[in-house]
Design a protein around this motif. Sequence first.
Motif, PDB file in Angstrom:
ATOM      1  N   TRP A 206       2.048  -1.368   4.493  1.00 55.10           N
ATOM      2  CA  TRP A 206       1.393  -2.003   3.338  1.00 55.10           C
ATOM      3  C   TRP A 206      -0.125  -2.028   3.724  1.00 55.10           C
ATOM      4  O   TRP A 206      -0.960  -1.835   2.874  1.00 55.10           O
ATOM      5  CB  TRP A 206       2.110  -3.350   3.003  1.00 55.10           C
ATOM      6  N   HIS A 235      -2.308  -9.832   6.203  1.00 52.92           N
ATOM      7  CA  HIS A 235      -2.764  -8.381   5.556  1.00 52.92           C
ATOM      8  C   HIS A 235      -4.132  -8.143   5.906  1.00 52.92           C
ATOM      9  O   HIS A 235      -4.519  -7.127   6.068  1.00 52.92           O
ATOM     10  CB  HIS A 235      -2.269  -8.684   3.996  1.00 52.92           C
ATOM     11  N   GLU A 239      -6.401  -5.319   7.702  1.00 49.48           N
ATOM     12  CA  GLU A 239      -7.166  -4.247   6.716  1.00 49.48           C
ATOM     13  C   GLU A 239      -8.421  -4.302   7.578  1.00 49.48           C
ATOM     14  O   GLU A 239      -8.998  -3.205   7.709  1.00 49.48           O
ATOM     15  CB  GLU A 239      -7.307  -4.808   5.331  1.00 49.48           C
TER      16      GLU A 239
END
Length: 466
Positions: A206, A235, A239
């Motif tokens: 993801w 997340h 990133e």
Amino acid sequence: MGLRFYNTLTQQVEAFAPLHDNVVRMYTCGPTVYNYVHIGNLRAFTFQDILRRVLRARGYKLDHVMNITDIEDKIIRDAAAAHKSIFDFTKVYTDAFLEDTAALRLEGPERLVKATDHIHDMVTAIKRLEQRGYTYESDGSVYYRIANFPSYGQLSHNDFSGIRAGARVDVDEYDKADARDFVLWKAQKDGEPAWDEGIGMGRPGWHIECSVMAMKYLGETLDIHTGGVDLTFPHHENEIAQSEALTGKQFVRYWLHSEHLSVDGQKMSKSLGNFYTLRDLIGMGNTPEAVRYLLASVPYRKKLNFTFDGIKAATTAIERLRNYRLRMETAVFGEGLNPALEDRAAAAVKSFDEALDDDLNTAEALAAAFEYIRDTNTAMDSGEFRAGNTGAAQDFLTRFDSIFDVLNPSVKSGGLSDAEVDALLSERKAAKAARNFKRADEVRAQLAEQGIVIEDTKDGVRWKRQ
Ligand code: AMP
Ligand code: ZN
């Protein structure tokens, strides 16, 4: 003092200015399309809508990218259970998401992009990370070695220096306590959809999706990145690790995170089963505007506890606003202009703008609006409000509604069902293919009459109820 935001990265409220010219390059983590979104998700997207509108009101242009996560563990699980391909399965919920956000009057981003359209770009990024020494392979999957990125933890403000090197995790979501090397490319398991891009049959994790799609469209350094607070770790931390390892440059200048919507003190979530969708609330007789107002009324960094009393209060507030507008449009006021009320309008504008400049303090902005409306109503009762004062009062309402957008009621769509709309759209498509543009235009007009607005995009036709 100008527009300023709380930046999760620096833990400070900072004055905002874009890096280049007048354009704000902004990225939003979009929905994972395996179900209808609930109003907790919609709170995050409503915050982004308010942010967009305030940025535009301050004269900025936007280049805003939002992704649709259409490949992911839960999607694979639920599509298989429904005996559908992931494409057919995710299309249903992507369309539903667009309908819900349109009903809430959320402005669409300039670019809405799907993860599965960017697999090749993701693999290219993974290969570059490999060349730079940030990855390793195990059992056909590729992992990011966080020990090689010393500033890991800068966003979530955690010291991860002591974590066990080489421990890894295949799932996309995990706790801070569980920080480990994360997966960039997942080796195919039995029956799972997979891509052959030269690094073994598999699919992207993801986190790599968002780094790749953000930088592809917005460049190596973004002005703003938004998402709900739960996305901060892992997340968004991941990133940053991926993007900055690729470019050596700062990935995002301002990180903005919206707080959760809760029910009875618990986060609203699909897994807890304590959620309402927009469709649920509309089915109970609430208007989309009331939901929009409720979601927008609490400043984005405060928790919002959802209650039915809250929706009722939102409905009443909208009625007050509409009644006020009606009074202004229909009442007959004495000739002339009362200068004191012009000053009052200017003060209302100032308070309203200052509240929004202050990290989007929507509660203060609403308070400024309602105080002004109260004072103007009193002046109308006493005859002090004159015909010449309506211009400034109307300008204030226009300014108010350019952000909150609740004054105009949603038009009922004359009973056309979704299926009927779809059938008419198919007819229009066929007419266009046959170059029968007259018929195509007739169908568009027929739909418009029923309160259905259609939009031709490069991904096909989108429609919404007005
Ligand atoms: P998801 O589809 O789960 O990736 O979530 C989409 C967006 O909704 C993300 O920005 C999440 O942070 C946000 N979100 C999920 N649950 C809630 C909640 N209860 N309140 C506010 N935002 C939420
Ligand atoms: Zn994301």
